[in-house]
Design a protein around this motif. Structure first.
Motif, PDB file in Angstrom:
ATOM      1  N   CYS B  17       0.825  -1.213   0.000  1.00 48.22           N
ATOM      2  CA  CYS B  17       0.000   0.000   0.000  1.00 48.22           C
ATOM      3  C   CYS B  17       0.853   1.255   0.000  1.00 48.22           C
ATOM      4  O   CYS B  17       0.317   2.345   0.088  1.00 48.22           O
ATOM      5  CB  CYS B  17      -0.931  -0.017   1.201  1.00 48.22           C
ATOM      6  SG  CYS B  17      -0.083   0.364   2.734  1.00 48.22           S
ATOM      7  N   GLY B  19       2.565   2.108   2.427  1.00 48.20           N
ATOM      8  CA  GLY B  19       2.673   2.510   3.833  1.00 48.20           C
ATOM      9  C   GLY B  19       4.067   2.244   4.403  1.00 48.20           C
ATOM     10  O   GLY B  19       4.551   2.998   5.254  1.00 48.20           O
ATOM     11  N   CYS B  20       4.715   1.195   3.916  1.00 50.97           N
ATOM     12  CA  CYS B  20       6.073   0.909   4.402  1.00 50.97           C
ATOM     13  C   CYS B  20       7.052   1.982   3.919  1.00 50.97           C
ATOM     14  O   CYS B  20       7.933   2.397   4.664  1.00 50.97           O
ATOM     15  CB  CYS B  20       6.511  -0.489   3.961  1.00 50.97           C
ATOM     16  SG  CYS B  20       5.642  -1.807   4.854  1.00 50.97           S
ATOM     17  N   GLY B  88       8.235  -5.044   5.930  1.00 57.12           N
ATOM     18  CA  GLY B  88       6.803  -5.081   6.225  1.00 57.12           C
ATOM     19  C   GLY B  88       6.143  -6.422   5.956  1.00 57.12           C
ATOM     20  O   GLY B  88       6.690  -7.300   5.275  1.00 57.12           O
ATOM     21  N   ASP B  89       4.940  -6.571   6.491  1.00 58.12           N
ATOM     22  CA  ASP B  89       4.256  -7.867   6.481  1.00 58.12           C
ATOM     23  C   ASP B  89       3.861  -8.356   5.087  1.00 58.12           C
ATOM     24  O   ASP B  89       3.811  -9.557   4.853  1.00 58.12           O
ATOM     25  CB  ASP B  89       3.000  -7.792   7.370  1.00 58.12           C
ATOM     26  CG  ASP B  89       3.361  -7.663   8.848  1.00 58.12           C
ATOM     27  OD1 ASP B  89       4.552  -7.844   9.185  1.00 58.12           O
ATOM     28  OD2 ASP B  89       2.460  -7.362   9.661  1.00 58.12           O
ATOM     29  N   ASN B  95       0.287 -10.880   3.649  1.00 56.60           N
ATOM     30  CA  ASN B  95      -0.586  -9.920   4.341  1.00 56.60           C
ATOM     31  C   ASN B  95      -1.868  -9.629   3.554  1.00 56.60           C
ATOM     32  O   ASN B  95      -2.437 -10.525   2.945  1.00 56.60           O
ATOM     33  CB  ASN B  95       0.231  -8.642   4.628  1.00 56.60           C
ATOM     34  CG  ASN B  95      -0.365  -7.753   5.692  1.00 56.60           C
ATOM     35  OD1 ASN B  95      -1.066  -8.213   6.570  1.00 56.60           O
ATOM     36  ND2 ASN B  95      -0.081  -6.469   5.631  1.00 56.60           N
ATOM     37  N   GLY B 152       5.994  -5.790  10.588  1.00 60.12           N
ATOM     38  CA  GLY B 152       5.111  -4.688  10.977  1.00 60.12           C
ATOM     39  C   GLY B 152       4.248  -4.304   9.799  1.00 60.12           C
ATOM     40  O   GLY B 152       4.583  -4.574   8.652  1.00 60.12           O
ATOM     41  N   CYS B 153       3.131  -3.669  10.083  1.00 53.45           N
ATOM     42  CA  CYS B 153       2.229  -3.231   9.012  1.00 53.45           C
ATOM     43  C   CYS B 153       1.775  -1.815   9.305  1.00 53.45           C
ATOM     44  O   CYS B 153       0.670  -1.609   9.732  1.00 53.45           O
ATOM     45  CB  CYS B 153       1.030  -4.171   8.883  1.00 53.45           C
ATOM     46  SG  CYS B 153      -0.125  -3.692   7.601  1.00 53.45           S
ATOM     47  N   PRO B 154       2.648  -0.831   9.022  1.00 56.81           N
ATOM     48  CA  PRO B 154       4.057  -0.986   8.650  1.00 56.81           C
ATOM     49  C   PRO B 154       4.931  -1.044   9.892  1.00 56.81           C
ATOM     50  O   PRO B 154       4.473  -0.689  10.973  1.00 56.81           O
ATOM     51  CB  PRO B 154       4.337   0.343   7.916  1.00 56.81           C
ATOM     52  CG  PRO B 154       3.466   1.335   8.640  1.00 56.81           C
ATOM     53  CD  PRO B 154       2.239   0.588   9.061  1.00 56.81           C
TER      54      PRO B 154
END
Ligand code: SF4
Lengths: 478, 183
Positions: B17, B19-20, B88-89, B95, B152-154
């Motif tokens: 997404c 986000g990371c 990230g996941d 994910n 992590g997410c993120p």
């Protein structure tokens, strides 16, 4: 004899996503058509089926890490509608405050991190350093201002929601964390520096406008309809409100449309060559029903802005008889005016004693078979629509994201710039970057666009009439 | 190493997404410090021609592998970097994008492009200009060897900073309860 050709730009860089652009040339080597292809698909509209509705506020923000707050809030509003509850006033204020944080950080990212390198280092400067790291090296003070302004927006999100990206704060019926007095005061302390950075950015951009007036005014400039939310008196609105549609001259066509009736006004088309769909105004048909959303559209269609500093800038926007601003370049300007609005609105909310109330959640069980949540995300109107069964399990999901609404317009913008800057079969660095810059004006969020859909690097391929690639240049968003 | 003695880095965004990457930008002022130690040679935040993608010391990848072009880009980066980091996941285990794996790909496409209530002119994208979707979204390690994972997410900026500074100091980041707590 030159055959018809196609130029492909892949990937489009310094934009948040994955895409290709192809430019098709005719037998004379003139630009015939240009297409902006979004190249990824993720499938949210299918794989959310079967989930409990309250999970949607956790799943759908993973559509996009740049504007996760908009998805969180649109999702929470759709879930509120399914519950059939009105959320407590403090919850609404906190959600709006969180959204102002996101507007500030996302617009600051777009301007300083992604677009300022073109404006300050030059469109034709070395691509190796024409980016935020190059900006850090060449103008560290400016880079630091941008970084700190984005950080302030992110801190506002963290103070309200507990986390900067993918917070668990808005829930169906309200929010799950109150704002402490200490958190409020910390945010108030950061405001003066944030105002100064926003003013600095505006002066920088207006200075650029003055020096490059012709290019700025004509950059991917074209007529379109506009759509976005407004307050009951027509003022700019980002969190709530009703839909307004205007024509290319700024005349109101539909006003105060209840957003849950979006299906009466907006339809979508799909094309074989892109994973991003093409929304259009139903009454006008496809593709004539092209409209633009986002900062430029919002400033073109609002009657006024309810905060003084931003409203003074709106008067400049409208100066010299400009009913609407049509150049895609003015998205940057509109974004900076909205940063000012975001700061002013946040200040109002923070000064309201009700903001630290702990009455923040209304409870209930699903009452309605469907719910619509609509927001003004940084890039434009965002629509989440869920249908649930009696137990609250999601049966169907429909999503129309901000960048999607602008799909037809972005294709139009790329075509306009390609016609102006692609003159022969030769591909030159400055030209490629301008085609990309046209896209970057729209700050397309390809994570969003690819919810059903994917993301966006960039290749330009020049393809001849027989379909053979005669020249190519690529940039990888890697 | 770059000629200037900095560690060279490429970052890549596959099916995620972003986000990371945003969490990486949340390093904020630490980006100014980082710019003295590393050269970002390729990234969604910079411009670079793909055929000129240089060899780098570190490759950082967000997102999982969703289509054939992503698999190719990932292998390309793997061949050119010494250390590959799954950020990230999504990169580590698929994910959210891998939620589609419980459905048939054709059903996902039909819902997205033909059946949604707002779609009036439906067509499933199929032009050869578009990459081919894989039947399943896959985590990085199903496609290439991964050297370091940052979960992590993120993962938040402090976690990313910890991992990068450990690697720059020549150590492997060690995950424990303290540095894996994100809230
Ligand atoms: S791990 Fe989370 S934040 Fe990172 S790309 Fe995947 S969904 Fe986005």
């Amino acid at each position: 004899m030159i055959e018809n050709q196609t130029i492909t730009i892949n990937p489009v860089t310094r934009i948040e996503g994955h895409a290709k652009i192809t430019i098709h040339l005719d037998a004379q080597g003139e630009v015939d058509d240009a297409r902006f292809h979004v190249v990824e698909f993720r499938g949210f509209e299918k794989f959310c089926e079967g989930r409990y509705f309250a999970e949607m506020v956790q799943i759908t923000p993973r559509i996009c890490g740049i504007c996760p707050v908009s998805h969180l809030l649109a999702s929470a509003k759709a879930c509120d509608a399914i519950l059939g509850v009105t959320i407590p006033p403090a919850a609404k204020m906190l959600r709006e405050l969180m959204h102002m944080g996101q507007t500030i950080q996302s617009h600051a990212l777009s301007f300083f991190h992604l677009s300022a390198p073109d404006l300050l280092l030059g469109f034709d400067s070395d691509p190796a350093t024409r980016n935020v790291m190059g900006l850090i090296a060449a103008a560290p003070d400016i880079a630091r201002k941008g970084i700190r302004l984005r950080k302030y927006g992110q801190e506002m999100i963290k103070a309200t929601a507990g986390r900067k990206i993918h917070a668990e704060f808005p829930v169906p019926g309200g929010v799950n964390k109150a704002l402490t007095v200490a958190e409020r005061d910390e945010l108030l302390r950061g405001l003066p520096e944030a105002y100064e950075a926003a003013r600095f950015a505006l002066d920088l951009l207006l200075g650029y406008h003055e020096k490059h007036q012709h290019e700025v005014e004509s950059f991917a400039s074209f007529d379109s309809n506009y759509a976005g939310l407004v307050q009951p008196d027509g003022a700019l609105e980002l969190y709530d409100g009703n839909l307004r549609f205007t024509d290319p001259h700024g005349n109101i066509v539909h006003d105060q449309v209840d957003p849950s009736r979006y299906l009466d006004y907006i339809r979508e088309a799909a094309e074989a060559w892109s994973y991003m769909k093409f929304p259009f105004i139903q009454k006008l048909g496809y593709p004539q029903g092209m409209y633009r959303v986002g900062p430029l559209a919002r400033l073109n269609l609002c009657t006024k802005i309810a905060t003084p500093k931003a409203n003074a800038e709106l008067r400049l926007w409208r100066a010299n008889g400009h009913a609407v601003r049509t150049s895609s370049f003015f998205y940057h300007w509109a974004r900076l005016i909205e940063i000012l609005y975001g700061l002013e609105r946040a200040e109002q909310l923070l000064h309201d004693p009700a903001i630290t109330s702990t009455d923040i959640l209304a409870s209930g069980t699903p009452q309605n078979a469907d719910g619509v949540g609509v927001m003004e995300a940084p890039r434009g109107t965002l629509i989440h629509h869920y249908w649930v069964d009696e137990g609250g399990r999601v049966e169907k999901v429909n999503l129309i994201v901000a960048t999607g609404h602008n799909n037809l317009a972005m294709n139009r913008a790329v075509r306009a710039v390609a016609k102006k800057y692609v003159k022969s079969q030769r591909l030159q660095e400055g030209m490629l970057n301008r085609v990309e810059a046209a896209i970057r004006c729209y700050d397309p969020c390809l994570s969003c666009a690819t919810h059903a859909v994917g993301k966006m690097p960039m290749v330009v391929e020049l393809v001849d009439a027989a379909g053979a690639v005669v020249d190519a240049a690529a940039r990888d968003a890697a | 190493m770059s000629a200037n003695g900095k560690v060279s880095v490429a970052t890549m965004w596959l099916s995620g997404c972003s986000g990371c990457h945003m969490s990486f930008l949340d390093l904020d002022e630490r980006l100014l410090d980082l710019s003295k130690l590393v050269d970002i040679k390729a990234s969604p935040i910079v411009d670079i021609k793909f055929d000129q993608m240089p060899e780098v010391d570190v490759g950082i990848v967000e997102g999982c592998v969703n289509n054939d072009e992503e698999a190719e880009h990932l292998r390309h980066l793997r061949d050119r970097c010494k250390i590959l980091i799954a950020l990230g996941d999504c990169a580590i285990m698929g994910n959210v994008p891998a939620l589609r794996n419980q459905f048939r790909l054709a059903d996902c496409l039909t819902r997205g492009y033909v059946d949604t209530e707002s779609t009036q002119i439906g067509e499933i994208p199929s032009d050869p200009v578009l990459p081919q979707l894989l039947a399943r979204a896959r985590p990085l390690q199903e496609v290439v060897k991964v050297d370091v994972s940052i979960p992590g997410c993120p993962p938040d900026a402090d976690t990313i900073w910890y991992a990068l500074t450990e690697l720059l100091a020549g150590r492997m980041p060690q995950w424990n309860e303290r540095n894996l707590k994100y809230d």
